[in-house]
Motif scaffolding. Structure first.
Motif, PDB file in Angstrom:
ATOM      1  N   ASN A 177      -0.109  36.042  17.473  1.00 42.46           N
ATOM      2  CA  ASN A 177       0.045  36.493  18.960  1.00 42.46           C
ATOM      3  C   ASN A 177      -0.593  35.357  19.903  1.00 42.46           C
ATOM      4  N   PHE A 178       0.080  34.726  20.815  1.00 45.89           N
ATOM      5  CA  PHE A 178      -0.621  33.777  21.707  1.00 45.89           C
ATOM      6  C   PHE A 178      -0.739  34.346  23.359  1.00 45.89           C
ATOM      7  N   SER A 179      -1.856  33.969  23.765  1.00 52.37           N
ATOM      8  CA  SER A 179      -2.031  34.313  25.404  1.00 52.37           C
ATOM      9  C   SER A 179      -3.028  33.435  25.721  1.00 52.37           C
ATOM     10  N   TYR A 180      -3.115  33.274  27.062  1.00 47.34           N
ATOM     11  CA  TYR A 180      -4.029  32.239  27.841  1.00 47.34           C
ATOM     12  C   TYR A 180      -4.493  33.052  29.002  1.00 47.34           C
ATOM     13  N   GLU A 181      -5.474  32.598  29.602  1.00 49.80           N
ATOM     14  CA  GLU A 181      -5.895  33.232  30.732  1.00 49.80           C
ATOM     15  C   GLU A 181      -7.239  31.995  31.347  1.00 49.80           C
ATOM     16  N   ASN A 182      -6.861  32.047  32.759  1.00 45.94           N
ATOM     17  CA  ASN A 182      -7.968  31.154  33.408  1.00 45.94           C
ATOM     18  C   ASN A 182      -9.291  31.612  33.383  1.00 45.94           C
ATOM     19  N   ASP A 183     -10.284  30.799  33.250  1.00 41.03           N
ATOM     20  CA  ASP A 183     -11.520  31.018  33.400  1.00 41.03           C
ATOM     21  C   ASP A 183     -12.618  30.054  34.258  1.00 41.03           C
ATOM     22  N   PRO A 184     -12.768  30.478  35.353  1.00 39.34           N
ATOM     23  CA  PRO A 184     -12.433  31.980  36.148  1.00 39.34           C
ATOM     24  C   PRO A 184     -11.252  31.976  36.670  1.00 39.34           C
TER      25      PRO A 184
ATOM     26  N   GLY B 246      -1.079  29.517  31.996  1.00 32.63           N
ATOM     27  CA  GLY B 246      -0.721  28.702  30.838  1.00 32.63           C
ATOM     28  C   GLY B 246       0.698  29.253  30.216  1.00 32.63           C
ATOM     29  N   VAL B 247       1.373  28.608  29.562  1.00 35.46           N
ATOM     30  CA  VAL B 247       2.645  28.940  29.034  1.00 35.46           C
ATOM     31  C   VAL B 247       2.942  28.343  27.656  1.00 35.46           C
ATOM     32  N   PHE B 248       3.783  29.035  26.900  1.00 37.75           N
ATOM     33  CA  PHE B 248       3.736  28.702  25.389  1.00 37.75           C
ATOM     34  C   PHE B 248       5.351  28.608  25.341  1.00 37.75           C
ATOM     35  N   ASN B 249       5.643  27.593  24.179  1.00 32.92           N
ATOM     36  CA  ASN B 249       7.267  27.479  23.848  1.00 32.92           C
ATOM     37  C   ASN B 249       7.144  26.991  22.413  1.00 32.92           C
ATOM     38  N   ASP B 250       7.988  27.316  21.537  1.00 33.97           N
ATOM     39  CA  ASP B 250       8.095  26.686  20.356  1.00 33.97           C
ATOM     40  C   ASP B 250       8.670  25.571  20.100  1.00 33.97           C
ATOM     41  N   ASN B 251       9.436  25.002  21.254  1.00 32.99           N
ATOM     42  CA  ASN B 251      10.094  23.765  21.656  1.00 32.99           C
ATOM     43  C   ASN B 251       9.221  23.055  22.473  1.00 32.99           C
ATOM     44  N   ASN B 252       8.671  21.912  22.211  1.00 32.19           N
ATOM     45  CA  ASN B 252       7.896  21.150  23.039  1.00 32.19           C
ATOM     46  C   ASN B 252       8.722  20.111  24.026  1.00 32.19           C
ATOM     47  N   THR B 253       9.968  19.756  23.753  1.00 35.73           N
ATOM     48  CA  THR B 253      10.757  19.265  24.662  1.00 35.73           C
ATOM     49  C   THR B 253      11.255  20.154  25.756  1.00 35.73           C
ATOM     50  N   THR B 254      11.516  21.290  25.566  1.00 32.25           N
ATOM     51  CA  THR B 254      11.939  22.357  26.654  1.00 32.25           C
ATOM     52  C   THR B 254      10.710  22.630  27.386  1.00 32.25           C
ATOM     53  N   LEU B 255       9.433  22.598  26.702  1.00 30.90           N
ATOM     54  CA  LEU B 255       8.287  23.027  27.647  1.00 30.90           C
ATOM     55  C   LEU B 255       8.012  21.854  28.420  1.00 30.90           C
ATOM     56  N   ALA B 256       8.133  20.758  28.102  1.00 34.41           N
ATOM     57  CA  ALA B 256       7.783  19.388  28.858  1.00 34.41           C
ATOM     58  C   ALA B 256       8.712  19.368  30.099  1.00 34.41           C
ATOM     59  N   THR B 257      10.035  19.714  29.779  1.00 30.74           N
ATOM     60  CA  THR B 257      10.980  19.564  30.954  1.00 30.74           C
ATOM     61  C   THR B 257      10.675  20.761  31.898  1.00 30.74           C
TER      62      THR B 257
ATOM     63  N   THR C 260       6.718  31.015  28.250  1.00 29.98           N
ATOM     64  CA  THR C 260       6.255  32.557  28.484  1.00 29.98           C
ATOM     65  C   THR C 260       4.620  32.329  28.336  1.00 29.98           C
ATOM     66  N   GLU C 261       4.138  33.285  29.011  1.00 32.31           N
ATOM     67  CA  GLU C 261       2.914  33.337  29.310  1.00 32.31           C
ATOM     68  C   GLU C 261       1.910  33.921  27.999  1.00 32.31           C
ATOM     69  N   THR C 262       3.051  34.591  27.177  1.00 35.16           N
ATOM     70  CA  THR C 262       2.507  35.349  26.031  1.00 35.16           C
ATOM     71  C   THR C 262       3.641  34.890  24.948  1.00 35.16           C
ATOM     72  N   ARG C 263       3.245  34.867  23.558  1.00 32.70           N
ATOM     73  CA  ARG C 263       4.400  34.392  22.601  1.00 32.70           C
ATOM     74  C   ARG C 263       3.839  35.225  21.364  1.00 32.70           C
ATOM     75  N   THR C 264       4.864  35.448  20.337  1.00 24.30           N
ATOM     76  CA  THR C 264       4.757  36.221  19.135  1.00 24.30           C
ATOM     77  C   THR C 264       5.593  35.453  18.100  1.00 24.30           C
ATOM     78  N   MET C 265       4.837  34.966  17.035  1.00 22.98           N
ATOM     79  CA  MET C 265       5.429  34.231  15.949  1.00 22.98           C
ATOM     80  C   MET C 265       5.094  34.950  14.878  1.00 22.98           C
ATOM     81  N   ASP C 266       6.071  35.130  13.892  1.00 24.25           N
ATOM     82  CA  ASP C 266       6.266  35.694  12.797  1.00 24.25           C
ATOM     83  C   ASP C 266       6.028  34.822  11.352  1.00 24.25           C
ATOM     84  N   LEU C 267       5.190  34.879  10.472  1.00 20.72           N
ATOM     85  CA  LEU C 267       5.136  33.879   9.417  1.00 20.72           C
ATOM     86  C   LEU C 267       5.302  34.603   8.177  1.00 20.72           C
ATOM     87  N   GLN C 268       6.141  34.205   7.248  1.00 20.21           N
ATOM     88  CA  GLN C 268       6.299  34.856   6.055  1.00 20.21           C
ATOM     89  C   GLN C 268       5.307  34.557   4.877  1.00 20.21           C
TER      90      GLN C 268
END
Length: 258
Positions: free
Chosen positions: A133-140, A156-167, A178-186
């Motif tokens: 589970n990914f999240s970000y917060e500014n400090d302060p 801060g935002v997350f994406n599993d596709n960097n090309t989309t994120l950069a655009t 999105t500001e939070t993201r969840t990724m399942d790993l087998q």
């Protein structure tokens, strides 16, 4: 005679106690009772033991160890890039020429959102699926804007596709990022012996594929910083990313087959 009968009875009891002690711990421990009694018609009685049993009670600690079995072992590795980002307002007043110079307003995606600096890699070597589970917060919280809840606030935002994120960062509008993201790993079941148990999540079993235990997530700052942030003229810490690992929910147990 009374003491001899009592001594024989206690000796037998302590002999039993020693057997139990030696079978459960490496250190031999003993406890000795001393009491008085009486005899009538050749029958010995222990007065104190009969009237106050708690006064002569011994409690023996028993230890045990269980290894192997179906225990779950979690082993997750997290790797990340330098996570440095730079915003350029573009034109800057040149007092010598009395003109504005410079171009390229916005976050520098070519240098910092290029897939290495902003990459987070999570590898699951556990014998159970996990969720990252990914999240970000500014400090302060207000380090970039006087009004951090505004539409242009830096976040801060997350994406599993960097090309989309950069655009989206270039356009300064997050659509799929999105500001939070969840990724399942087998867990990886490919090396298991036939008949061994394993777990997987999802509608189909993909645990035998090596890549399904490895996930990558990309991060970037987005928004418009306050133009008067002279305190951020050099690289410095502005916030933190949190990666929380937990057991995946809805796991299915299966048996390795040929």
């Amino acid at each position: 005679m009374k003491r001899k009968i009592l001594a024989i009875a206690l000796s037998l009891a302590l002999a039993t106690t020693c057997v139990l002690t030696l079978s459960t711990t490496a250190n031999a421990l003993t406890n000795t009772y001393e009491d008085t009694g009486s005899a009538s018609g050749g029958t010995a009685t222990q007065d104190k033991l009969a009237t106050d049993p708690d006064a002569n009670k011994t409690e023996i600690d028993v230890q045990a160890q269980v290894t192997g079995g179906s225990e779950i072992i979690y082993y997750v590795t997290i790797e990340w890039g330098a996570m440095k980002f730079a915003y350029n307002y573009g034109k800057t007043w040149n007092p010598s020429t009395h003109t504005y110079t410079g171009t390229g307003t916005g976050w520098n995606t070519a240098t910092y959102v290029e897939g290495t600096n902003n990459k987070i890699k999570v590898t699951n070597d556990s014998n159970f699926p996990v969720s990252a589970n990914f999240s970000y917060e500014n400090d302060p919280a207000d380090i970039f804007n006087a009004t951090p809840t505004s539409a242009t606030a830096v976040k801060g935002v997350f994406n599993d596709n960097n090309t989309t994120l950069a655009t989206e960062v270039t356009a300064n509008t997050a659509t799929t990022s999105t500001e939070t993201r969840t990724m399942d790993l087998q867990m990886y079941s490919g090396a298991l012996t036939n008949g061994e148990q394993y777990y997987y999540t999802g509608s189909s079993d993909t645990s035998g594929t090596e890549t399904n235990r490895i996930g990558t997530m990309y991060f970037s700052l987005i928004g418009t910083p306050d133009p008067n942030l002279t305190t951020l003229a050099t690289m410095q810490n502005v916030g933190k990313i949190t990666v929380a690992i937990e057991a995946a929910t809805g796991a299915t147990q299966a048996t390795k087959t040929p």
